[in-house]
Each structure stands twice: as C-alpha cells, then as structure tokens.
Scaffold this motif. Structure first.
Motif, mmCIF file in Angstrom:
data_model
loop_
_atom_site.group_PDB
_atom_site.id
_atom_site.type_symbol
_atom_site.label_atom_id
_atom_site.label_comp_id
_atom_site.label_asym_id
_atom_site.label_seq_id
_atom_site.Cartn_x
_atom_site.Cartn_y
_atom_site.Cartn_z
ATOM 1 N N ASN A 457 -5.287 -32.949 41.433
ATOM 2 C CA ASN A 457 -6.521 -32.328 40.758
ATOM 3 C C ASN A 457 -6.960 -30.950 41.273
ATOM 4 O O ASN A 457 -7.345 -31.005 42.683
ATOM 5 N N MET A 458 -6.635 -29.994 40.715
ATOM 6 C CA MET A 458 -7.024 -28.766 41.165
ATOM 7 C C MET A 458 -8.453 -27.913 40.531
ATOM 8 O O MET A 458 -8.771 -26.713 40.864
ATOM 9 N N LEU A 459 -9.166 -28.852 39.857
ATOM 10 C CA LEU A 459 -10.202 -28.379 39.199
ATOM 11 C C LEU A 459 -11.471 -28.294 40.200
ATOM 12 O O LEU A 459 -11.515 -29.018 40.948
ATOM 13 N N VAL A 460 -11.978 -27.050 40.026
ATOM 14 C CA VAL A 460 -13.486 -26.845 40.750
ATOM 15 C C VAL A 460 -14.494 -27.320 40.068
ATOM 16 O O VAL A 460 -14.664 -27.471 39.102
ATOM 17 N N THR A 461 -15.960 -27.526 40.753
ATOM 18 C CA THR A 461 -17.218 -27.737 40.060
ATOM 19 C C THR A 461 -17.888 -26.196 40.110
ATOM 20 O O THR A 461 -17.381 -25.504 41.159
ATOM 21 N N SER A 462 -18.936 -26.212 39.453
ATOM 22 C CA SER A 462 -19.498 -24.927 39.500
ATOM 23 C C SER A 462 -21.084 -25.153 39.660
ATOM 24 O O SER A 462 -21.482 -26.331 39.292
ATOM 25 N N GLY A 463 -21.668 -24.130 40.308
ATOM 26 C CA GLY A 463 -22.996 -24.425 40.348
ATOM 27 C C GLY A 463 -23.651 -23.283 41.343
ATOM 28 O O GLY A 463 -22.871 -22.462 41.903
ATOM 29 N N THR A 464 -24.977 -22.983 41.266
ATOM 30 C CA THR A 464 -25.705 -21.953 42.033
ATOM 31 C C THR A 464 -26.468 -22.833 43.122
ATOM 32 O O THR A 464 -27.505 -23.229 43.099
ATOM 33 N N LYS A 465 -25.700 -23.144 44.311
ATOM 34 C CA LYS A 465 -26.045 -23.856 45.274
ATOM 35 C C LYS A 465 -26.248 -23.112 46.696
ATOM 36 O O LYS A 465 -25.375 -22.380 46.879
ATOM 37 N N VAL A 466 -27.127 -23.526 47.558
ATOM 38 C CA VAL A 466 -27.222 -22.759 48.795
ATOM 39 C C VAL A 466 -27.466 -23.625 49.805
ATOM 40 O O VAL A 466 -27.782 -25.023 49.552
#
Length: 589
Positions: A457-466
């Motif tokens: 599984n090479m899928l990434v997750t996405s988000g504006t995280k700090v």
C-alpha cells in the motif's frame, strides 16, 4: 510686586519652553543612536520591485518574474546585528512572498515569508515591508520567493558581514564573490507545475543550470552567456556558494584548484580542503580559493552538475564558468592566442558514498568565540519518515503516476495540504479551528522495512497537521528516507531555527544502537540537511523562537507534492519570549 512676579513667571515659563525644546532636540539627535544601540546595528532599507523582464538564454527570449529586473536578484548586504526593512512591491499577475532563507527571525515570524504559513501572499498591486533583525548570524544566506515555483527566477544572495572590528576565523580574503546556482526552463515554470499537479505525473525537467544567471558554453548558443571569475596570482578569494536550484543537488569543482570549506549555512566550520563541494538546494557554503602564485597559461573550468539519486529523470547537464588569471599587460607584446582549457573531474551523478563522506567531514568550529551549543538532553523525540507515495486518480481521469495514480510526497505518511489562510495568524489569534489540527504523528503510522522492499500500500493520507512545542523544548528528530517508489536524498529545510546534525547513516535507523555514536561535541550546525538516499539523519534543536515554522523538502517538486509540515512553538513566560502582534501592513488572504 505683582508685575515682578508676572515677569518672573514669564521668564520661568520661557526657561521651561527652552528646556523642553532642548530635550526635544536631544531626543531627535539621540533617538536614532538609541534605536541603533537597542539592536546593536544600523537599519538598512531595500526596495524590491517585483516585475516582469525579458531575458534571453539558450537562444530564446522569455518574460520572467524578477526583482528590479535582475537575475539573480539584488544582493542584500548587512552586518550581524543590523535591522533590515525590505519593501516588496508586487507589479506582476502572480501572488508573491519572499523568504529570507536561513535568517533565524527571532520573534519576527511575520517576516519569514512562506505563503499561507506565516503570511498571506502579497497580491498584485500590493506592498509589504519585511522587517527583521539579523541576530547572532554571520556568513552567506539567500532570499527567494516562497510560493508555487516562482523561486525559479526570484532569488538572490544575503551577505551578512561580522560586526565592525570583528574578524573572520580564517585568513582575510582579498575579494569576496557570490556564486549562485540556478535552473533555467524554456517553458513557463508556473504552467509546468500546474500541469504536473493536474496529471499526477512528474513535471518537465529544466533545460539548463546557471551560474550567476549564465548557463555557460556547454549549452546551445550560450558561449557568450558564461560567468567568468578573474583572479590575481597569489591572492585568496572567498567564494560564497548558494544553491538556488529548484530540484537538484549539485557537485561543484574548479579544475586544478583546491577549495577550503570554512562555513556552511552562515555558521563557521572547522576548515577542510576538498576538490569537490556537494551543495543541496537551500544550502550555502563559503570556500576559500587560493590562486596559484604565478599566472598559468591556462583557463580553468568551474563546473557544477547534479547529484541525483531518485528513480525519476533529472536534468543531466553541466553548467560551466571560467576561472581566468589576470596577466600583467605589456604594450609591446601581441595579444596571446586562446589559452588551453582545463576541466575538472566531478563524481558520478549517483555517488552516495561521496555524499556521505563529504557530509561527515563537516564539523562546527566549537571554540570559545564560536561555541557549538548542542542540546545535551532531549525533552521530545520524533521519528519522521520522508519520501514519495501516491494518491488515487480522481474519477473519470487518467493519471500519469505509477498504475494510473497521482504522485505524492509525505512525512510520516501525511501529505501536507496548504491552508487558504496563514497558519501563523490562525495560531496568534487562536482561530485554528478549520485551519489546522495539532495531531501530526510523532512516528510513522506503521512500521516496515523503510529502506528495503516497500509495502504494497503506497497511498498517503492528507491533512494540515502541525506539531505543538512548549517554549524552550529541546527536540531530537530522526528523519528516515523510504524506498517507496524509490530511495532518494531529500534536502530538508527548517525555518526559524538552526539545528545540529548529530548523526547520519545508511539503512534503517536503529534506536538502540545508533544514538550511542551521536556527535554531541562539535556537530555541524545548519538550516538545511540532506536526508541520505536510503538512509537517515538525526538533528537536535532548541525551540526558543515562538511562532509557526515550516519544515519541508527543498526539492520544489517534493514540496509541491506535500513533503512538508509545520511546528508551532508556543510563547514563553518572559516578555522577550513572546511573538509580537502582526504588522499593520501584513497582507490579507
């Protein structure tokens, strides 16, 4: 009696007025001096007019975005302790921001420059004054646009001289010369990256590299566009090398000459000699070049070409300039015929062994005058995987990534999504809701053989995280390259801080074994470090600068794909440990 009293009163009121006038005059005379004393330097003013300019390279003229019509842009010169007021006026169709790369920006995060991180962009027709003081830094840094791919042509040197009467910790050079490496595209770079992001494939490659704006004779019809460095026999020159290239690390060498490295990223290092310098995008390196005692009848080639480790194609060309010796002119002698040309030998494009050896030679001076303040204890430890991955292709669309996917990049499998309002404003005014979340993972979501066979599984997750850090936290961060899609070197840049490179190696980081070999005495201090291809690097820093600080890969394509994140450093208790409010002219989104 009454008149005498009145006369006395008028004299005393005149005296008061005269005194007031005298103190006002004193204030006018001494206030600038007081203001100067306050930050120990002078205030320097610059004006950056962002405007289009026709420039011809490789036999083709195109209109590019420039500062004041120059390529590279104007040189910023300051002394340690100086305050800079740089007025940026945007006269082009694009939104613009400028980042002062490597400047610590102590409590001046509003002037750091990355779009949607510390500020909204300067829109067409608008102006913003970047206001900051250079504190505790001296050497070479650079400035560049920090939005989309505009830094392809918006960049220039920052030269920070030591305080007056302070000397260099190496021989005083006869002359100082900035050498800025850039990249040139025949096509429009904004079109190139927007097309790549739509199709999910890799963007088109550049057509040339440049040295101080010139490609040199190895490129089509560019013999006239060649940078020439003229030197006098026996003299020592300080070359301020800057890699402002978008997407490639570079090897640099001068035929038949040895270079002595004395500084990296505006921090002095223990001098060492080398024939070849490796410099990643975002890094600066100062080298001493001692000219030969007698002028040889030869022209020496200065050359730079890529160090490239990833699976993708790269611009495999070489930029060259000439090192020429000044000859004593004699009117009786006829002009000498063309001199023979000597070329340097550069490492192979994928020489990771050279890259590692070179990185390991860099050490802080660590003297009484220039100590290496390495955090000896650590409050918080982080383990970040950095590398490529994929996103699924949108419905009813064909994508150019592997198996009809879209190429992406991530840290700990989070591909960063740029917000539409600046993080620093959201943080300062406590309006983070809907802008960012504080749950950036401190370690990868799942363990795998990071530099071995990639997971299915090479899928990434996405988000504006700090990541949120309390003021004065000491941080240890290990960054691990992954072989998902392919192992690759990643130059990671941290805004707002210098950090110490305490360890690095190939393969997977071993938390029980590797820290035993960390250098906590004189590790090199930087703002940008190459995560080794198929390896790891460990850094330490003190979070002593309140604000929001971007960290990202300085290969622009990887940043566009999401290889970025941000650290939020909270205010401390003291007055000088808090971020001041934003300036009145801060651009609005």
């Amino acid at each position: 009696m009454g008149s005498a009293t009145a006369a006395g009163a008028s004299v005393s009121s005149r005296m008061i007025l005269m005194r007031a006038a005298f103190f006002t005059l004193c204030a006018l005379v001494f206030l600038p001096a007081l203001a100067q004393a306050k930050h120990g330097g002078v205030t320097r003013h610059y004006k950056f007019d962002i405007k289009m300019q026709n420039v011809t390279r490789l036999c083709q003229t195109k209109s590019i975005v420039t500062v004041n019509g120059q390529l590279p842009g104007p040189r910023i010169i300051a002394r340690e302790g100086d305050r800079l007021l740089i007025k940026v006026v945007n006269n082009v169709q694009y939104n613009v921001t400028i980042h002062w790369h490597g400047v610590r920006q102590l409590r001046s995060g509003w002037a750091d420059g990355p779009a949607y991180i510390t500020q909204c962009p300067i829109q067409t027709g608008q102006t913003y004054v970047y206001n900051f003081t250079v504190t505790g830094q001296r050497g070479t840094l650079f400035w560049h646009a920090h939005i989309s791919w505009l830094r392809a042509t918006l960049y220039g040197p920052i030269v920070i001289l030591p305080k007056k009467h302070a000397s260099y910790p190496f021989p005083q050079p006869f002359k100082e010369v900035p050498i800025v490496f850039g990249e040139w595209w025949k096509a429009d770079t904004e079109t190139i990256i927007s097309q790549a992001l739509k199709t999910g494939g890799a963007p088109n490659l550049s057509d040339a590299y440049t040295m101080n704006g010139f490609p040199g004779p190895l490129y089509n019809c560019s013999a006239k566009d060649t940078f020439k460095l003229k030197v006098k026999p026996g003299k020592t020159y300080l070359l301020r090398l800057i890699n402002a290239v978008l997407n490639d690390e570079l090897f640099f060498s001068i035929a038949n000459h040895t270079l002595t490295i004395v500084e990296t990223d505006a921090v002095y290092v223990k001098p060492f000699k080398t024939h070849t310098v490796l410099i990643t995008p975002g890094q600066t390196t100062n080298v001493l070049l001692r000219a030969k005692s007698k002028a040889p009848n030869v022209t020496f080639v200065m050359a730079a070409r890529p160090y490239a480790t990833g699976p993708g194609a790269f611009d495999n060309t070489t930029v060259t300039g000439f090192l020429e010796y000044a000859k004593p002119s004699s009117p009786s002698k006829p002009k000498a015929s063309k001199l023979p040309i000597l070329k340097p030998t550069l490492p192979k494009f994928n020489d990771t062994a050279f890259a590692m050896k070179f990185a390991q030679k860099l050490r802080s001076l660590n003297t009484a005058r220039f100590p290496a303040k390495v955090p000896q204890t650590v409050d918080k430890k982080f383990f970040f995987t950095v590398g490529l991955g994929v996103n699924p292709c949108p419905k009813n669309q064909t994508c150019q990534g592997p198996n009809n996917t879209m190429l992406a990049a991530s840290i700990n499998n989070v591909s960063f999504v740029m917000p539409s309002t600046a993080l620093l404003q959201a943080h300062f005014f406590k309006q983070s809701n809907g802008v960012y979340t504080t749950d950036f993972p401190t370690k990868p979501p799942f363990k795998f053989n990071y530099t071995g066979t990639p997971p299915s599984n090479m899928l990434v997750t996405s988000g504006t995280k700090v990541v949120v850090l309390p003021f004065n936290t000491t941080v240890e961060l290990v960054m691990q390259d992954t072989s998902i899609i392919g192992a690759e070197s990643h130059p990671l840049h941290l805004h707002g801080f210098n950090f110490f490179v305490v360890g690095q190696g190939f393969g997977n980081f071993k938390p029980k074994r590797d820290p035993k070999n960390f250098n906590l005495v004189d590790p090199v201090e930087r703002n940008t470090v190459g995560v080794p291809s198929g390896g790891w690097v460990a850094i330490r820093f003190l979070a002593d600068n309140p604000g929001v600080w971007f960290m990202h890969c300085h290969l622009e394509v990887h940043t566009s794909w999401g290889l970025k994140m941000a650290w939020v450093v909270m205010d401390g208790k003291g007055r000088k440990q808090k971020l001041p409010p934003p300036p009145a002219d801060l651009p609005k989104c």
